[in-house]
Design a protein around this motif. Structure first.
Motif, mmCIF file in Angstrom:
data_model
loop_
_atom_site.group_PDB
_atom_site.id
_atom_site.type_symbol
_atom_site.label_atom_id
_atom_site.label_comp_id
_atom_site.label_asym_id
_atom_site.label_seq_id
_atom_site.Cartn_x
_atom_site.Cartn_y
_atom_site.Cartn_z
ATOM 1 N N VAL A 89 0.862 -1.182 0.000
ATOM 2 C CA VAL A 89 0.000 0.000 0.000
ATOM 3 C C VAL A 89 0.900 1.233 0.000
ATOM 4 O O VAL A 89 1.892 1.279 0.725
ATOM 5 C CB VAL A 89 -0.890 0.023 1.262
ATOM 6 N N VAL A 90 0.553 2.205 -0.813
ATOM 7 C CA VAL A 90 1.264 3.478 -0.803
ATOM 8 C C VAL A 90 0.336 4.518 -0.179
ATOM 9 O O VAL A 90 -0.783 4.727 -0.643
ATOM 10 C CB VAL A 90 1.679 3.899 -2.231
ATOM 11 N N HIS A 91 0.822 5.123 0.908
ATOM 12 C CA HIS A 91 0.080 6.179 1.602
ATOM 13 C C HIS A 91 1.000 7.380 1.818
ATOM 14 O O HIS A 91 2.220 7.267 1.772
ATOM 15 C CB HIS A 91 -0.390 5.711 2.980
ATOM 16 N N ARG A 92 0.387 8.513 2.072
ATOM 17 C CA ARG A 92 1.083 9.721 2.515
ATOM 18 C C ARG A 92 2.203 10.184 1.581
ATOM 19 O O ARG A 92 3.251 10.640 2.027
ATOM 20 C CB ARG A 92 1.603 9.527 3.945
ATOM 21 N N LEU A 93 1.982 10.072 0.285
ATOM 22 C CA LEU A 93 2.966 10.581 -0.661
ATOM 23 C C LEU A 93 2.855 12.102 -0.666
ATOM 24 O O LEU A 93 1.790 12.649 -0.947
ATOM 25 C CB LEU A 93 2.713 10.015 -2.063
ATOM 26 N N ALA A 94 3.938 12.751 -0.325
ATOM 27 C CA ALA A 94 3.953 14.221 -0.276
ATOM 28 C C ALA A 94 5.305 14.711 -0.749
ATOM 29 O O ALA A 94 6.340 14.116 -0.432
ATOM 30 C CB ALA A 94 3.687 14.706 1.151
ATOM 31 N N VAL A 95 5.279 15.793 -1.514
ATOM 32 C CA VAL A 95 6.526 16.379 -1.999
ATOM 33 C C VAL A 95 6.629 17.818 -1.511
ATOM 34 O O VAL A 95 5.624 18.505 -1.320
ATOM 35 C CB VAL A 95 6.632 16.318 -3.540
ATOM 36 N N ALA A 96 7.863 18.248 -1.302
ATOM 37 C CA ALA A 96 8.116 19.609 -0.815
ATOM 38 C C ALA A 96 7.577 20.622 -1.813
ATOM 39 O O ALA A 96 7.726 20.449 -3.022
ATOM 40 C CB ALA A 96 9.611 19.809 -0.597
ATOM 41 N N GLN A 97 6.965 21.653 -1.299
ATOM 42 C CA GLN A 97 6.450 22.719 -2.162
ATOM 43 C C GLN A 97 7.503 23.792 -2.417
ATOM 44 O O GLN A 97 7.322 24.647 -3.263
ATOM 45 C CB GLN A 97 5.193 23.337 -1.544
ATOM 46 N N ASP A 98 8.615 23.705 -1.678
ATOM 47 C CA ASP A 98 9.689 24.681 -1.868
ATOM 48 C C ASP A 98 10.736 24.184 -2.875
ATOM 49 O O ASP A 98 11.722 24.842 -3.140
ATOM 50 C CB ASP A 98 10.340 25.054 -0.530
ATOM 51 N N VAL A 99 10.505 22.990 -3.431
ATOM 52 C CA VAL A 99 11.360 22.428 -4.475
ATOM 53 C C VAL A 99 10.419 21.880 -5.539
ATOM 54 O O VAL A 99 9.584 21.038 -5.251
ATOM 55 C CB VAL A 99 12.223 21.264 -3.930
ATOM 56 N N VAL A 100 10.522 22.380 -6.749
ATOM 57 C CA VAL A 100 9.607 21.931 -7.787
ATOM 58 C C VAL A 100 10.365 21.092 -8.811
ATOM 59 O O VAL A 100 11.291 21.578 -9.466
ATOM 60 C CB VAL A 100 8.925 23.136 -8.491
ATOM 61 N N ILE A 101 9.974 19.808 -8.889
ATOM 62 C CA ILE A 101 10.569 18.900 -9.868
ATOM 63 C C ILE A 101 9.425 18.225 -10.605
ATOM 64 O O ILE A 101 8.645 17.483 -10.002
ATOM 65 C CB ILE A 101 11.483 17.857 -9.197
ATOM 66 N N LYS A 102 9.316 18.501 -11.883
ATOM 67 C CA LYS A 102 8.248 17.913 -12.687
ATOM 68 C C LYS A 102 8.409 16.400 -12.735
ATOM 69 O O LYS A 102 9.504 15.884 -12.946
ATOM 70 C CB LYS A 102 8.288 18.504 -14.095
ATOM 71 N N GLY A 103 7.304 15.685 -12.491
ATOM 72 C CA GLY A 103 7.332 14.236 -12.567
ATOM 73 C C GLY A 103 7.707 13.535 -11.274
ATOM 74 O O GLY A 103 7.883 12.321 -11.257
ATOM 75 N N LEU A 104 7.823 14.278 -10.190
ATOM 76 C CA LEU A 104 8.271 13.690 -8.929
ATOM 77 C C LEU A 104 7.280 12.660 -8.376
ATOM 78 O O LEU A 104 7.681 11.611 -7.872
ATOM 79 C CB LEU A 104 8.542 14.788 -7.898
ATOM 80 N N GLY A 105 5.985 12.916 -8.500
ATOM 81 C CA GLY A 105 4.989 11.953 -8.036
ATOM 82 C C GLY A 105 5.060 10.653 -8.812
ATOM 83 O O GLY A 105 5.013 9.562 -8.233
ATOM 84 N N THR A 106 5.192 10.761 -10.125
ATOM 85 C CA THR A 106 5.318 9.574 -10.976
ATOM 86 C C THR A 106 6.582 8.801 -10.620
ATOM 87 O O THR A 106 6.555 7.577 -10.449
ATOM 88 C CB THR A 106 5.344 9.988 -12.466
#
Length: 171
Positions: free
Chosen positions: A95-112
């Motif tokens: 199970v994948v839960h709580r996927l979160a990325v920093a909003q002060d660093v923008v990297i396109k495609g980070l969620g994928t």
């Protein structure tokens, strides 16, 4: 940019940065008008439990700066037992839960990228299925699931709310 990323198990010393990133994600969801993560979950205690259970992973840029967090859980998710719909498989899953990325660093495609790494973690544990869920209005995650071939399986319920559930069988 994605080539400079790595995933490693979270450690207790990472908890404050992870919580900072989760708070950024909570605020982003609120600004987008979503009720996802607006009820006190996730919180720092959840992060500490993830780390203690070896479920927490941090996304690193250049092997040092933590720019994201994800929980990859190789245990039964109780809410998934009550799916309104049908899962693709009945066997062992991650199970994948709580996927979160920093909003002060923008990297396109980070969620994928993060979901692809979660798939690798599952396969390394000989787990051939990933089950996930997200809010109906989380367009970013819905796009990631579509792009990576996750199949919509129905609805699950967390803390009184319905969420879209997906599964991908890994090869």
């Amino acid at each position: 940019m994605l080539s400079q990323l790595s995933l490693r198990k979270a450690e207790n010393a990472d908890a404050d940065r992870i919580w900072e990133i989760l708070q950024q994600a909570i605020n982003k969801r609120k600004e987008e008008g979503s009720d996802q993560w607006q009820d006190g979950y996730p919180n720092l205690e959840v992060v500490k439990e993830d780390i203690a259970n070896n479920y927490g992973y941090v996304i690193l840029e250049n092997e040092q700066q933590i720019i994201g967090y994800v929980a990859i859980i190789d245990a039964v998710e109780p809410a998934y037992l009550e799916l309104e719909g049908k899962w693709l498989t009945d066997g062992k899953y991650a199970v994948v839960h709580r996927l979160a990325v920093a909003q002060d660093v923008v990297i396109k495609g980070l969620g994928t990228w993060t979901m692809q790494e979660a798939e690798k973690v599952a396969l390394s544990k000989d787990i051939k299925s990933i089950k996930v869920d997200t809010n109906f209005d989380n367009i970013g995650m819905l796009r990631v699931f579509e792009k990576l071939g996750y199949s919509y399986c129905g609805e699950v319920f967390f803390r009184g709310g319905a969420r879209k559930a997906f599964e991908k069988v890994l090869e």
